[in-house]
Design a protein around this motif. Structure first.
Motif, PDB file in Angstrom:
ATOM      1  N   LEU A  72       0.811  -1.218   0.000  1.00 15.56           N
ATOM      2  CA  LEU A  72       0.000   0.000   0.000  1.00 15.56           C
ATOM      3  C   LEU A  72       0.846   1.271   0.000  1.00 15.56           C
ATOM      4  N   GLY A  73       2.160   1.120   0.010  1.00 15.54           N
ATOM      5  CA  GLY A  73       3.041   2.277  -0.022  1.00 15.54           C
ATOM      6  C   GLY A  73       3.059   3.073   1.270  1.00 15.54           C
ATOM      7  N   ILE A  74       2.874   2.396   2.402  1.00 15.18           N
ATOM      8  CA  ILE A  74       2.799   3.056   3.707  1.00 15.18           C
ATOM      9  C   ILE A  74       4.077   2.765   4.480  1.00 15.18           C
ATOM     10  N   GLU A  75       4.797   3.814   4.852  1.00 21.97           N
ATOM     11  CA  GLU A  75       6.060   3.640   5.549  1.00 21.97           C
ATOM     12  C   GLU A  75       5.882   3.424   7.044  1.00 21.97           C
ATOM     13  N   GLN A  76       4.929   4.142   7.652  1.00 21.30           N
ATOM     14  CA  GLN A  76       4.753   4.062   9.097  1.00 21.30           C
ATOM     15  C   GLN A  76       3.273   3.932   9.449  1.00 21.30           C
ATOM     16  N   ALA A  77       3.021   3.319  10.589  1.00 21.61           N
ATOM     17  CA  ALA A  77       1.641   3.157  11.045  1.00 21.61           C
ATOM     18  C   ALA A  77       1.617   2.966  12.546  1.00 21.61           C
ATOM     19  N   ALA A  78       0.493   3.328  13.146  1.00 19.12           N
ATOM     20  CA  ALA A  78       0.200   2.938  14.520  1.00 19.12           C
ATOM     21  C   ALA A  78      -0.556   1.619  14.475  1.00 19.12           C
ATOM     22  N   LEU A  79      -0.263   0.734  15.408  1.00 17.54           N
ATOM     23  CA  LEU A  79      -0.887  -0.586  15.429  1.00 17.54           C
ATOM     24  C   LEU A  79      -1.792  -0.712  16.647  1.00 17.54           C
ATOM     25  N   ALA A  93       6.386  -4.152  16.141  1.00 18.90           N
ATOM     26  CA  ALA A  93       6.998  -2.961  16.730  1.00 18.90           C
ATOM     27  C   ALA A  93       8.421  -3.220  17.206  1.00 18.90           C
ATOM     28  N   ALA A  94       8.697  -4.445  17.650  1.00 20.54           N
ATOM     29  CA  ALA A  94      10.040  -4.780  18.118  1.00 20.54           C
ATOM     30  C   ALA A  94      11.008  -4.980  16.954  1.00 20.54           C
ATOM     31  N   ARG A  95      10.521  -5.587  15.893  1.00 20.54           N
ATOM     32  CA  ARG A  95      11.396  -5.869  14.753  1.00 20.54           C
ATOM     33  C   ARG A  95      11.483  -4.696  13.783  1.00 20.54           C
ATOM     34  N   LEU A  96      10.454  -3.851  13.772  1.00 22.06           N
ATOM     35  CA  LEU A  96      10.420  -2.711  12.847  1.00 22.06           C
ATOM     36  C   LEU A  96      10.058  -1.429  13.613  1.00 22.06           C
ATOM     37  N   PRO A  97      10.869  -1.064  14.586  1.00 25.30           N
ATOM     38  CA  PRO A  97      10.520   0.111  15.401  1.00 25.30           C
ATOM     39  C   PRO A  97      10.428   1.396  14.595  1.00 25.30           C
ATOM     40  N   GLN A  98      11.209   1.488  13.514  1.00 28.11           N
ATOM     41  CA  GLN A  98      11.194   2.704  12.710  1.00 28.11           C
ATOM     42  C   GLN A  98       9.898   2.872  11.930  1.00 28.11           C
ATOM     43  N   THR A 100       6.859   1.972  13.306  1.00 28.08           N
ATOM     44  CA  THR A 100       5.757   1.925  14.270  1.00 28.08           C
ATOM     45  C   THR A 100       5.651   3.257  14.995  1.00 28.08           C
ATOM     46  N   THR A 101       4.526   3.956  14.806  1.00 30.45           N
ATOM     47  CA  THR A 101       4.362   5.265  15.426  1.00 30.45           C
ATOM     48  C   THR A 101       3.744   5.174  16.817  1.00 30.45           C
ATOM     49  N   ALA A 102       2.916   4.174  17.064  1.00 27.97           N
ATOM     50  CA  ALA A 102       2.282   3.985  18.373  1.00 27.97           C
ATOM     51  C   ALA A 102       1.734   2.567  18.444  1.00 27.97           C
ATOM     52  N   LEU A 103       1.515   2.097  19.682  1.00 21.46           N
ATOM     53  CA  LEU A 103       0.952   0.771  19.924  1.00 21.46           C
ATOM     54  C   LEU A 103      -0.203   0.902  20.908  1.00 21.46           C
ATOM     55  N   ALA A 104      -1.340   0.339  20.572  1.00 21.71           N
ATOM     56  CA  ALA A 104      -2.448   0.219  21.516  1.00 21.71           C
ATOM     57  C   ALA A 104      -2.784  -1.262  21.612  1.00 21.71           C
ATOM     58  N   LEU A 105      -2.618  -1.833  22.786  1.00 25.28           N
ATOM     59  CA  LEU A 105      -2.720  -3.277  22.978  1.00 25.28           C
ATOM     60  C   LEU A 105      -3.856  -3.571  23.945  1.00 25.28           C
TER      61      LEU A 105
END
Length: 255
Positions: A72-79, A93-98, A100-105
């Motif tokens: 989709l051509g998206i470099e960063q996202a919040a998960l 988020a651990a393997r691709l921290p760059q 990942t903008t935010a995490l809501a778990l």
């Protein structure tokens, strides 16, 4: 791309990853709220759930999410991840921290958690029902175990349909079954701010996981909901959505 998904809205990207009791339909109560708040929302079905087929080769869920974002051509996202979907989000988020903008778990699982006796007993009962061919019984067991007391009948029915469908897809005969590829996850590598949500009526395991992660992840906060079971985003979305929005507006504000 193997994963089925849908995209709605414009703005900073949010990826919603479902619980393994559900599929991407679990996020129906969040979709209009998040898009109205100015976010682009991507909902995915992991392999063997919803509209995504079983894997035809060895796979990794976090890699699948990354591949979808690449497509989709998206470099960063919040998960935003629920239960087993949270475990996928943590690995991403651990393997691709760059990326990942935010995490809501929400009532998240984590790879190295040792299950309690109660959670092990649930798994053993589910296995016994499935081995006996009692898919309906296993489905009801999951609805009883995972849906909190404040959910309405429509929510219970949707969870029932999603879980039953997942069993039917995953138990169907296939030419060859492929397992997921395990990859090392270093929690210390996570740099994204993190919201952790747990529920009073859930298995104690998930509260314990949230407490542990709140200590191990820098920039994290833990919110414990006294009304919630394992699926707060479905059980009382009108109370969970403001919690999510407050966190997102602070960490990935929409313009």
């Amino acid at each position: 791309m193997t994963l089925s998904y849908d995209v709605a809205g414009d703005g900073p990207t949010l990826v919603l990853i479902h619980s393994t009791v559900c599929d991407r339909r679990m996020w129906d109560p969040q979709l209009p709220v998040l898009t109205a708040a100015g976010y682009r929302v991507i909902r995915v079905d992991l392999r063997g759930f919803g509209d995504s087929p079983m894997p035809d080769r060895p796979y990794n869920n976090a890699d699948d999410v990354a591949d979808l974002l690449d497509e989709l051509g998206i470099e960063q996202a919040a998960l935003i991840g629920s239960s087993g979907g949270g475990r996928v989000a943590i690995e991403f988020a651990a393997r691709l921290p760059q990326r990942t903008t935010a995490l809501a778990l929400l009532c998240t699982a984590v790879a190295d958690h040792e299950p309690s006796a109660r959670l092990r007993a649930f798994g053993e009962q589910e296995d016994a029902l499935l081995e006996a061919g009692d898919v309906a019984g296993a489905t009801e067991l999951n609805v009883t175990a995972w849906v909190g007391p404040h959910a309405d009948d429509a929510t219970r029915e949707l969870v029932r349909r999603m879980q039953r469908h997942a069993f039917e897809v995953q138990l169907a005969p296939v030419a060859e079954e492929y397992g997921s590829i395990k990859k090392d996850v270093d929690l210390a590598a996570i740099t994204a701010p993190c919201l952790l949500v747990s529920g009073e009526h859930d298995f104690a395991d998930f509260h314990d996981i949230a407490v542990r992660l709140s200590k191990e992840l820098a920039g994290s906060r833990h919110v414990h909901l006294d009304w919630a079971g394992h699926l707060p985003s479905m059980e009382r979305p009108e109370e969970l959505n403001p919690v999510l929005l407050d966190f997102l507006r602070e960490t990935v504000p929409a313009h």
